[in-house]
Design a protein around this motif. Structure first.
Motif, PDB file in Angstrom:
ATOM      1  N   ILE A 195       0.841  -1.203   0.000  1.00  0.00           N
ATOM      2  CA  ILE A 195       0.000   0.000   0.000  1.00  0.00           C
ATOM      3  C   ILE A 195       0.874   1.251   0.000  1.00  0.00           C
ATOM      4  O   ILE A 195       0.636   2.185  -0.773  1.00  0.00           O
ATOM      5  CB  ILE A 195      -0.962  -0.003   1.210  1.00  0.00           C
ATOM      6  CG1 ILE A 195      -2.033  -1.081   1.019  1.00  0.00           C
ATOM      7  CG2 ILE A 195      -1.606   1.370   1.407  1.00  0.00           C
ATOM      8  CD1 ILE A 195      -2.877  -1.351   2.243  1.00  0.00           C
ATOM      9  N   ILE A 196       1.886   1.265   0.824  1.00  0.00           N
ATOM     10  CA  ILE A 196       2.785   2.430   0.893  1.00  0.00           C
ATOM     11  C   ILE A 196       3.502   2.620  -0.438  1.00  0.00           C
ATOM     12  O   ILE A 196       3.623   3.744  -0.943  1.00  0.00           O
ATOM     13  CB  ILE A 196       3.786   2.280   2.064  1.00  0.00           C
ATOM     14  CG1 ILE A 196       3.035   2.391   3.396  1.00  0.00           C
ATOM     15  CG2 ILE A 196       4.902   3.318   1.971  1.00  0.00           C
ATOM     16  CD1 ILE A 196       3.851   2.007   4.609  1.00  0.00           C
ATOM     17  N   THR A 197       3.956   1.516  -1.034  1.00  0.00           N
ATOM     18  CA  THR A 197       4.632   1.592  -2.331  1.00  0.00           C
ATOM     19  C   THR A 197       3.701   2.168  -3.386  1.00  0.00           C
ATOM     20  O   THR A 197       4.074   3.084  -4.131  1.00  0.00           O
ATOM     21  CB  THR A 197       5.145   0.199  -2.756  1.00  0.00           C
ATOM     22  OG1 THR A 197       6.060  -0.272  -1.772  1.00  0.00           O
ATOM     23  CG2 THR A 197       5.829   0.255  -4.113  1.00  0.00           C
ATOM     24  N   LYS A 198       2.467   1.651  -3.492  1.00  0.00           N
ATOM     25  CA  LYS A 198       1.491   2.154  -4.467  1.00  0.00           C
ATOM     26  C   LYS A 198       1.171   3.627  -4.215  1.00  0.00           C
ATOM     27  O   LYS A 198       1.049   4.417  -5.155  1.00  0.00           O
ATOM     28  CB  LYS A 198       0.195   1.338  -4.417  1.00  0.00           C
ATOM     29  CG  LYS A 198       0.315   0.001  -5.042  1.00  0.00           C
ATOM     30  CD  LYS A 198       0.430   0.120  -6.545  1.00  0.00           C
ATOM     31  CE  LYS A 198       0.473  -1.252  -7.170  1.00  0.00           C
ATOM     32  NZ  LYS A 198       0.968  -1.214  -8.542  1.00  0.00           N
ATOM     33  N   TYR A 199       1.030   3.983  -2.963  1.00  0.00           N
ATOM     34  CA  TYR A 199       0.748   5.368  -2.606  1.00  0.00           C
ATOM     35  C   TYR A 199       1.871   6.278  -3.107  1.00  0.00           C
ATOM     36  O   TYR A 199       1.620   7.298  -3.747  1.00  0.00           O
ATOM     37  CB  TYR A 199       0.587   5.490  -1.089  1.00  0.00           C
ATOM     38  CG  TYR A 199       0.302   6.890  -0.615  1.00  0.00           C
ATOM     39  CD1 TYR A 199      -0.983   7.406  -0.662  1.00  0.00           C
ATOM     40  CD2 TYR A 199       1.317   7.702  -0.124  1.00  0.00           C
ATOM     41  CE1 TYR A 199      -1.263   8.697  -0.238  1.00  0.00           C
ATOM     42  CE2 TYR A 199       1.061   8.997   0.301  1.00  0.00           C
ATOM     43  CZ  TYR A 199      -0.232   9.484   0.238  1.00  0.00           C
ATOM     44  OH  TYR A 199      -0.501  10.760   0.650  1.00  0.00           O
ATOM     45  N   GLU A 238       3.978   5.727  -5.459  1.00  0.00           N
ATOM     46  CA  GLU A 238       4.026   5.730  -6.926  1.00  0.00           C
ATOM     47  C   GLU A 238       2.961   6.646  -7.523  1.00  0.00           C
ATOM     48  O   GLU A 238       3.120   7.136  -8.641  1.00  0.00           O
ATOM     49  CB  GLU A 238       3.807   4.306  -7.475  1.00  0.00           C
ATOM     50  CG  GLU A 238       4.966   3.371  -7.244  1.00  0.00           C
ATOM     51  CD  GLU A 238       4.633   1.917  -7.624  1.00  0.00           C
ATOM     52  OE1 GLU A 238       3.477   1.651  -8.065  1.00  0.00           O
ATOM     53  OE2 GLU A 238       5.499   1.063  -7.465  1.00  0.00           O
ATOM     54  N   ASN A 239       1.864   6.853  -6.823  1.00  0.00           N
ATOM     55  CA  ASN A 239       0.719   7.563  -7.386  1.00  0.00           C
ATOM     56  C   ASN A 239       0.450   8.945  -6.802  1.00  0.00           C
ATOM     57  O   ASN A 239      -0.467   9.627  -7.258  1.00  0.00           O
ATOM     58  CB  ASN A 239      -0.544   6.720  -7.232  1.00  0.00           C
ATOM     59  CG  ASN A 239      -0.471   5.484  -8.094  1.00  0.00           C
ATOM     60  OD1 ASN A 239      -0.463   5.567  -9.313  1.00  0.00           O
ATOM     61  ND2 ASN A 239      -0.383   4.315  -7.475  1.00  0.00           N
TER      62      ASN A 239
END
Length: 181
Positions: free
Chosen positions: A167-171, A173-174
């Motif tokens: 979740i932190i990685t996706k956050y 990235e976006n």
């Protein structure tokens, strides 16, 4: 063990939430307070200036006392039903109206007659559903086991850390962080 528990229903909670909310605690308590000896329902505490409900206060019951009951009602207050997680893990059967608020426990994924016994929003079917539960013990044992398995997925700390990191990685990235806020 489920089979050794009291053939009764329990609910305790504070006077949280709004009176006109679908599935409100107030509707439950007003309908069943001291109406049936097998349905032990009452407020444990008066909060949020709801003193007019003082007549519906019963003794507080800790978790251990509530675990003696085969059926535990879960009711949303201001937000999610805060006791739902331990209730699903209790080896009792949760009875509740369809959840309207979803948290990290994904309450919207819980299925009637799989993870809990459903109740109408006005609780008018509580006695009927309680009777159904007593007459369908094998199914209730299955519902209780399913509920425990459901909540156990959130007790896997290794899996939770993997999910949290994704979740932190996706956050990251976006989301663009600007210095001009």
């Amino acid at each position: 063990k489920y089979i050794n528990k009291l053939n009764a229903v329990v609910w305790r909670g504070a006077t949280t939430g709004t009176i006109d909310r679908k599935g409100s605690r107030f509707a439950l308590v007003e309908r069943y307070f001291d109406k049936n000896p097998d349905i032990n329902i009452g407020f444990s505490k008066i909060v949020q200036n709801k003193k007019e409900y003082s007549q519906y206060v019963k003794n507080q019951l800790n978790y251990k006392s509530q675990l003696k009951y085969k059926f535990i009602i879960s009711v949303e207050g201001n937000d999610v039903a805060s006791g739902l997680k331990w209730q699903l893990y209790s080896n009792s059967v949760v009875m509740m109206a369809k959840p309207t608020i979803c948290s990290w426990a994904m309450e919207d994924k819980l299925e009637p007659y799989v993870h809990y016994i459903p109740l109408l929003d006005d609780y008018s079917d509580l006695e009927q559903q309680f009777k159904w539960g007593l007459e369908n013990e094998k199914k209730c044992i299955e519902i209780s086991k399913n509920a425990t398995q459901y909540i156990e997925q959130f007790l896997d700390y290794e899996k939770e850390n993997i999910i949290k990191n994704e979740i932190i990685t996706k956050y990251m990235e976006n989301v663009t962080v600007s210095e001009n806020y």
